[in-house]
Design a protein around this motif. Sequence first.
Motif, PDB file in Angstrom:
ATOM      1  N   GLY A  66      -3.744   9.268   6.604  1.00 46.75           N
ATOM      2  CA  GLY A  66      -4.127   9.189   8.004  1.00 46.75           C
ATOM      3  C   GLY A  66      -3.958  10.530   8.692  1.00 46.75           C
ATOM      4  N   GLY A  67      -4.536  10.645   9.843  1.00 47.14           N
ATOM      5  CA  GLY A  67      -4.483  11.890  10.596  1.00 47.14           C
ATOM      6  C   GLY A  67      -5.103  11.682  11.958  1.00 47.14           C
ATOM      7  N   SER A  68      -5.837  12.681  12.415  1.00 50.01           N
ATOM      8  CA  SER A  68      -6.478  12.588  13.719  1.00 50.01           C
ATOM      9  C   SER A  68      -7.982  12.418  13.540  1.00 50.01           C
ATOM     10  N   GLY A  69      -8.716  12.374  14.635  1.00 50.69           N
ATOM     11  CA  GLY A  69     -10.164  12.291  14.588  1.00 50.69           C
ATOM     12  C   GLY A  69     -10.654  11.040  13.869  1.00 50.69           C
ATOM     13  N   VAL A  70     -11.697  11.221  13.065  1.00 47.90           N
ATOM     14  CA  VAL A  70     -12.297  10.110  12.307  1.00 47.90           C
ATOM     15  C   VAL A  70     -11.240   9.442  11.428  1.00 47.90           C
ATOM     16  N   ASP A  71     -10.439  10.242  10.756  1.00 45.15           N
ATOM     17  CA  ASP A  71      -9.406   9.730   9.853  1.00 45.15           C
ATOM     18  C   ASP A  71      -8.452   8.788  10.595  1.00 45.15           C
ATOM     19  N   GLY A  72      -7.945   9.228  11.723  1.00 45.62           N
ATOM     20  CA  GLY A  72      -7.027   8.404  12.499  1.00 45.62           C
ATOM     21  C   GLY A  72      -7.678   7.124  12.992  1.00 45.62           C
ATOM     22  N   ALA A  73      -8.927   7.232  13.467  1.00 48.41           N
ATOM     23  CA  ALA A  73      -9.644   6.057  13.972  1.00 48.41           C
ATOM     24  C   ALA A  73      -9.851   5.017  12.868  1.00 48.41           C
ATOM     25  N   ILE A  74     -10.219   5.469  11.680  1.00 49.79           N
ATOM     26  CA  ILE A  74     -10.449   4.543  10.569  1.00 49.79           C
ATOM     27  C   ILE A  74      -9.153   3.851  10.167  1.00 49.79           C
ATOM     28  N   HIS A  75      -8.078   4.617  10.048  1.00 47.59           N
ATOM     29  CA  HIS A  75      -6.790   4.008   9.692  1.00 47.59           C
ATOM     30  C   HIS A  75      -6.309   3.063  10.791  1.00 47.59           C
ATOM     31  N   ASP A  76      -6.463   3.466  12.059  1.00 49.65           N
ATOM     32  CA  ASP A  76      -6.007   2.617  13.171  1.00 49.65           C
ATOM     33  C   ASP A  76      -6.772   1.304  13.223  1.00 49.65           C
ATOM     34  N   ARG A  77      -8.087   1.381  13.159  1.00 49.51           N
ATOM     35  CA  ARG A  77      -8.909   0.175  13.319  1.00 49.51           C
ATOM     36  C   ARG A  77      -9.001  -0.644  12.041  1.00 49.51           C
ATOM     37  N   GLY A  78      -8.888   0.014  10.900  1.00 52.60           N
ATOM     38  CA  GLY A  78      -8.960  -0.713   9.630  1.00 52.60           C
ATOM     39  C   GLY A  78      -7.691  -1.441   9.278  1.00 52.60           C
ATOM     40  N   GLY A  79      -6.574  -0.937   9.779  1.00 47.27           N
ATOM     41  CA  GLY A  79      -5.297  -1.597   9.554  1.00 47.27           C
ATOM     42  C   GLY A  79      -4.523  -1.047   8.365  1.00 47.27           C
ATOM     43  N   TYR A  80      -3.360  -1.613   8.199  1.00 52.47           N
ATOM     44  CA  TYR A  80      -2.366  -1.123   7.248  1.00 52.47           C
ATOM     45  C   TYR A  80      -2.814  -1.209   5.790  1.00 52.47           C
ATOM     46  N   THR A  81      -3.707  -2.119   5.454  1.00 48.06           N
ATOM     47  CA  THR A  81      -4.102  -2.270   4.047  1.00 48.06           C
ATOM     48  C   THR A  81      -4.789  -1.000   3.517  1.00 48.06           C
ATOM     49  N   ILE A  82      -5.496  -0.284   4.383  1.00 43.65           N
ATOM     50  CA  ILE A  82      -6.125   0.971   3.952  1.00 43.65           C
ATOM     51  C   ILE A  82      -5.042   1.978   3.574  1.00 43.65           C
ATOM     52  N   LEU A  83      -4.028   2.103   4.415  1.00 37.76           N
ATOM     53  CA  LEU A  83      -2.921   3.021   4.126  1.00 37.76           C
ATOM     54  C   LEU A  83      -2.203   2.627   2.841  1.00 37.76           C
ATOM     55  N   GLU A  84      -1.993   1.337   2.620  1.00 38.65           N
ATOM     56  CA  GLU A  84      -1.335   0.885   1.389  1.00 38.65           C
ATOM     57  C   GLU A  84      -2.135   1.291   0.156  1.00 38.65           C
ATOM     58  N   GLU A  85      -3.458   1.107   0.212  1.00 39.80           N
ATOM     59  CA  GLU A  85      -4.297   1.510  -0.919  1.00 39.80           C
ATOM     60  C   GLU A  85      -4.281   3.020  -1.118  1.00 39.80           C
ATOM     61  N   CYS A  86      -4.305   3.764  -0.021  1.00 37.96           N
ATOM     62  CA  CYS A  86      -4.256   5.231  -0.124  1.00 37.96           C
ATOM     63  C   CYS A  86      -2.941   5.687  -0.753  1.00 37.96           C
ATOM     64  N   ARG A  87      -1.854   5.047  -0.381  1.00 35.50           N
ATOM     65  CA  ARG A  87      -0.553   5.394  -0.986  1.00 35.50           C
ATOM     66  C   ARG A  87      -0.560   5.130  -2.485  1.00 35.50           C
ATOM     67  N   ARG A  88      -1.179   4.023  -2.888  1.00 31.70           N
ATOM     68  CA  ARG A  88      -1.261   3.697  -4.318  1.00 31.70           C
ATOM     69  C   ARG A  88      -2.115   4.739  -5.055  1.00 31.70           C
ATOM     70  N   ILE A  89      -3.230   5.138  -4.467  1.00 35.63           N
ATOM     71  CA  ILE A  89      -4.084   6.168  -5.084  1.00 35.63           C
ATOM     72  C   ILE A  89      -3.309   7.472  -5.227  1.00 35.63           C
ATOM     73  N   ARG A  90      -2.557   7.844  -4.198  1.00 34.73           N
ATOM     74  CA  ARG A  90      -1.741   9.068  -4.281  1.00 34.73           C
ATOM     75  C   ARG A  90      -0.721   8.963  -5.406  1.00 34.73           C
ATOM     76  N   ALA A  91      -0.043   7.839  -5.477  1.00 31.54           N
ATOM     77  CA  ALA A  91       1.013   7.667  -6.478  1.00 31.54           C
ATOM     78  C   ALA A  91       0.452   7.648  -7.896  1.00 31.54           C
ATOM     79  N   GLU A  92      -0.703   6.996  -8.086  1.00 33.69           N
ATOM     80  CA  GLU A  92      -1.229   6.796  -9.431  1.00 33.69           C
ATOM     81  C   GLU A  92      -2.181   7.893  -9.901  1.00 33.69           C
ATOM     82  N   ARG A  93      -2.946   8.491  -8.984  1.00 33.90           N
ATOM     83  CA  ARG A  93      -4.007   9.407  -9.416  1.00 33.90           C
ATOM     84  C   ARG A  93      -3.922  10.817  -8.852  1.00 33.90           C
ATOM     85  N   TYR A  94      -3.449  10.954  -7.633  1.00 37.02           N
ATOM     86  CA  TYR A  94      -3.462  12.262  -6.965  1.00 37.02           C
ATOM     87  C   TYR A  94      -2.119  12.549  -6.296  1.00 37.02           C
TER      88      TYR A  94
END
Length: 172
Positions: A29-57
Motif C-alpha cells: 500500500g501507499g498513496s495515490g492509486v495504490d492507497g485508494a485500491i488498498h483502502d477500497r478493496g479492503g484487507y484481503t488485498i494486503l494479506e495476499e500482497c504480504r503472502r506474495i512478498r513472503a513467498e516470491r519477492y
Amino acid sequence: MVHIEIVQGDITEQDVDAIVNAANSSLLGGSGVDGAIHDRGGYTILEECRRIRAERYPNGLPTGKAVATGAGALPARWVIHTVGPIYARSPAPARELASCHVESLRIADDLGARTVAFPAISTGIYGYPLHEAAPIALRAVRESTTSVELVRFVLFDEAALRAFTSAEASSS
C-alpha cells in the motif's frame, strides 16, 4: 486487436475483470492509486500482497514486473500490481514503463481477464511527465500480444485525460 478507451474517473469504481495498481515495490500500500485500491478493496488485498512478498519477492516486486491478487471489495475480480519507474532515477524509464503494461496484460491473460483498467502509471509521485508517459503506455498496449479485448485507461484528472487523448489522436 485490443480496443482502447480513455476516460476520466476513479479506477476503484471500474466494473472490469481486472484493474491495474500503480504499486510500490513493497506491495504493502501507499498513496495515490495504490492507497485508494488498498483502502477500497479492503484487507484481503494486503494479506495476499504480504503472502506474495513472503513467498516470491522478499526484496519487493521489481520495476516493470506484475503480480495479481483478488480484488476484495472492489467491483473488479482481480488487481494486477505493477511497479512503475521512478522517472528521475531510472536508467531506462520508457522501457520500464512499457514493461509495466506488457507484463500486466500477460498476467491478465494468465487470469483469463478480457477487460482491464489501467491508471497513468508512474505519473504521480514517481514523476513521469504525462506527455511522455501517455504515448508509451498506449503503444505498449496496442503492440502487446494479448487476449484482452478492452483496455480502459482511467485517468484521475483533466491533465491526464488531455495527455492520453492527445497521444491517442497523434497515433491514429
